[in-house]
Design an enzyme around this catalytic site. Sequence first.
Site, short mmCIF file in Angstrom:
data_model
loop_
_atom_site.label_atom_id
_atom_site.label_comp_id
_atom_site.label_asym_id
_atom_site.label_seq_id
_atom_site.Cartn_x
_atom_site.Cartn_y
_atom_site.Cartn_z
N ASP A 150 0.84 -1.20 0.00
CA ASP A 150 0.00 0.00 0.00
C ASP A 150 0.87 1.26 0.00
O ASP A 150 0.54 2.27 -0.63
CB ASP A 150 -0.93 0.00 1.22
CG ASP A 150 -1.81 -1.23 1.26
OD1 ASP A 150 -2.26 -1.66 0.19
OD2 ASP A 150 -2.03 -1.78 2.35
N HIS A 177 -5.39 -3.69 5.67
CA HIS A 177 -4.99 -3.97 4.29
C HIS A 177 -6.16 -4.59 3.52
O HIS A 177 -6.15 -5.78 3.20
CB HIS A 177 -3.76 -4.88 4.25
CG HIS A 177 -3.39 -5.27 2.84
ND1 HIS A 177 -2.93 -4.36 1.91
CD2 HIS A 177 -3.49 -6.44 2.16
CE1 HIS A 177 -2.74 -4.96 0.75
NE2 HIS A 177 -3.07 -6.24 0.88
P1 NAD Z 1 0.13 -18.43 -5.23
O1 NAD Z 1 -1.04 -19.36 -5.31
O2 NAD Z 1 0.84 -18.08 -6.48
O3 NAD Z 1 1.21 -19.01 -4.22
C1 NAD Z 1 0.86 -19.46 -2.95
C2 NAD Z 1 1.80 -20.58 -2.57
O4 NAD Z 1 1.42 -21.02 -1.25
C3 NAD Z 1 1.72 -21.79 -3.51
O5 NAD Z 1 3.01 -22.14 -3.98
C4 NAD Z 1 1.14 -22.89 -2.63
O6 NAD Z 1 1.63 -24.18 -2.94
C5 NAD Z 1 1.62 -22.42 -1.26
N1 NAD Z 1 0.89 -23.03 -0.16
C6 NAD Z 1 -0.42 -23.35 -0.07
N2 NAD Z 1 -0.67 -23.95 1.10
C7 NAD Z 1 0.50 -23.99 1.77
C8 NAD Z 1 0.89 -24.49 3.04
N3 NAD Z 1 0.03 -25.09 3.84
N4 NAD Z 1 2.19 -24.38 3.38
C9 NAD Z 1 3.08 -23.78 2.57
N5 NAD Z 1 2.78 -23.30 1.36
C10 NAD Z 1 1.50 -23.41 0.97
O7 NAD Z 1 -0.41 -17.11 -4.49
P2 NAD Z 1 0.35 -15.69 -4.39
O8 NAD Z 1 -0.06 -14.84 -5.52
O9 NAD Z 1 1.78 -15.90 -4.10
O10 NAD Z 1 -0.38 -15.07 -3.08
C11 NAD Z 1 -0.19 -15.64 -1.82
C12 NAD Z 1 -0.99 -14.90 -0.77
O11 NAD Z 1 -0.51 -13.56 -0.61
C13 NAD Z 1 -2.48 -14.76 -1.09
O12 NAD Z 1 -3.22 -15.01 0.07
C14 NAD Z 1 -2.62 -13.32 -1.51
O13 NAD Z 1 -3.91 -12.82 -1.30
C15 NAD Z 1 -1.61 -12.67 -0.59
N6 NAD Z 1 -1.16 -11.32 -0.99
C16 NAD Z 1 -0.97 -10.40 -0.01
C17 NAD Z 1 -0.51 -9.13 -0.32
C18 NAD Z 1 -0.29 -8.13 0.77
O14 NAD Z 1 -0.16 -6.94 0.45
N7 NAD Z 1 -0.19 -8.51 2.02
C19 NAD Z 1 -0.26 -8.79 -1.66
C20 NAD Z 1 -0.46 -9.76 -2.64
C21 NAD Z 1 -0.92 -11.03 -2.30
C1 LMR Z 2 -2.97 -6.54 -3.01
O1 LMR Z 2 -3.22 -5.51 -2.37
O2 LMR Z 2 -2.56 -6.50 -4.19
C2 LMR Z 2 -3.11 -7.87 -2.34
O3 LMR Z 2 -3.72 -7.76 -1.10
C3 LMR Z 2 -3.74 -8.90 -3.21
C4 LMR Z 2 -5.20 -8.67 -3.48
O4 LMR Z 2 -5.98 -9.59 -3.25
O5 LMR Z 2 -5.55 -7.61 -3.97
#
Ligand code: NAD
Ligand code: LMR
Length: 325
Positions: A150, A177
């Site tokens: 953010d 967030h």
């Molecule tokens: P993705 O599906 O590409 O990757 C997630 C990974 O987690 C996969 O490799 C999967 O195998 C693994 N996984 C699932 N269960 C698991 C477990 N029990 N133990 C270990 N690994 C496990 O998803 P992504 O795009 O990398 O996003 C991941 C998370 O981050 C989502 O929840 C998304 O919403 C979040 N996110 C948060 C922010 C933020 O600003 N905080 C920003 C973007 C995404």
């Molecule tokens: C973001 O802000 O990009 C992440 O929290 C992923 C989402 O679900 O938007």
Amino acid sequence: MVKVAVLGAAGGIGQPLSLLVKLNEDVTALNMYDIVRCPGVAADISHINTNSTVTAFQGNDSLKDCLTGMDIVVIPAGVPRKPGMTRDDLFGVNAGIVRDLIQGVADNCPKALVCIISNPVNSTVPIAAEVLKKNGVYDPKRLFGVSTLDIVRASRFVRDVRPSFNAHTPIPVIGGHSGNTIVPILSSVQSEVKLSEDEIKTVTHRIQFGGDEVVQAKNGEGSATLSMAYAGYRFVASLISAIKGKPTTECTFIDLSVDAQGAQFYRQLGATDLEFFSVSANIGPNGVESIQPISGISPFEKELIQAAVSPIAQNIASGVNFIRK
Ligand code: NAD
Ligand code: LMR
């Protein structure tokens, strides 16, 4: 020297985040954990000629070995959004994932600094706190919800409307967030950028819903990964610097009990009874040292804070109830 574990390391965020951590010469061990694809991804990254040794861990049986001795644990494990979903819609799957991984932290590295990326952050951080409390190892100073994306978006989106603005200038973003719980404090740069009232409203809305732009553009293939890896690494790099004796200041979603006096500033703005809130935190080698105020918050931003409080309270309650029920 610093040891870092990434849980969910083979995912869309996990891979580029691990790559960036690998480039940090203060890191000596990079432990990559996932339930799939981990050996291949880790073997690939391990050939990069920097200081750290990379080790792959795949599946629950290897979680103990992955976490033992870690200084920092970063958790991007879990499912991302598809168009039409809110972050709260991820709770059903991600709450259990975070609970189980944090149990591993409680058992094997309770003193680590823990960074939660998995959504919904407003709930997954309280879940992590409850699991650590249940195990008698909760140190609120060491638990962080990563909201750095953010802050990254705030600087970039202001730059989009004011091309002379230095995109590296940090803009505080507080609250939570998700959508309207994200509260950018654009007034911190207003003397320089002089945005009109309409521009402030438009940029604020874009920062609050920036995640949706990526979710829609990816059209079913997930949410922000590369910008998140950059943001997540920026936060982890700050923690590494803090561990090495260079204190840092970051906006992050934390337990306000770490500094009751510092938290007063945010409580007076509306976060009256909230246990968790994203605030400007001074961070040292053992985690949060104090919470600091942000000067010059405008009446518009005060309204945004007040609108954020009730949804954050509900998100916190969902997380807490998930573990206590
Ligand atoms: P993705 O599906 O590409 O990757 C997630 C990974 O987690 C996969 O490799 C999967 O195998 C693994 N996984 C699932 N269960 C698991 C477990 N029990 N133990 C270990 N690994 C496990 O998803 P992504 O795009 O990398 O996003 C991941 C998370 O981050 C989502 O929840 C998304 O919403 C979040 N996110 C948060 C922010 C933020 O600003 N905080 C920003 C973007 C995404
Ligand atoms: C973001 O802000 O990009 C992440 O929290 C992923 C989402 O679900 O938007």
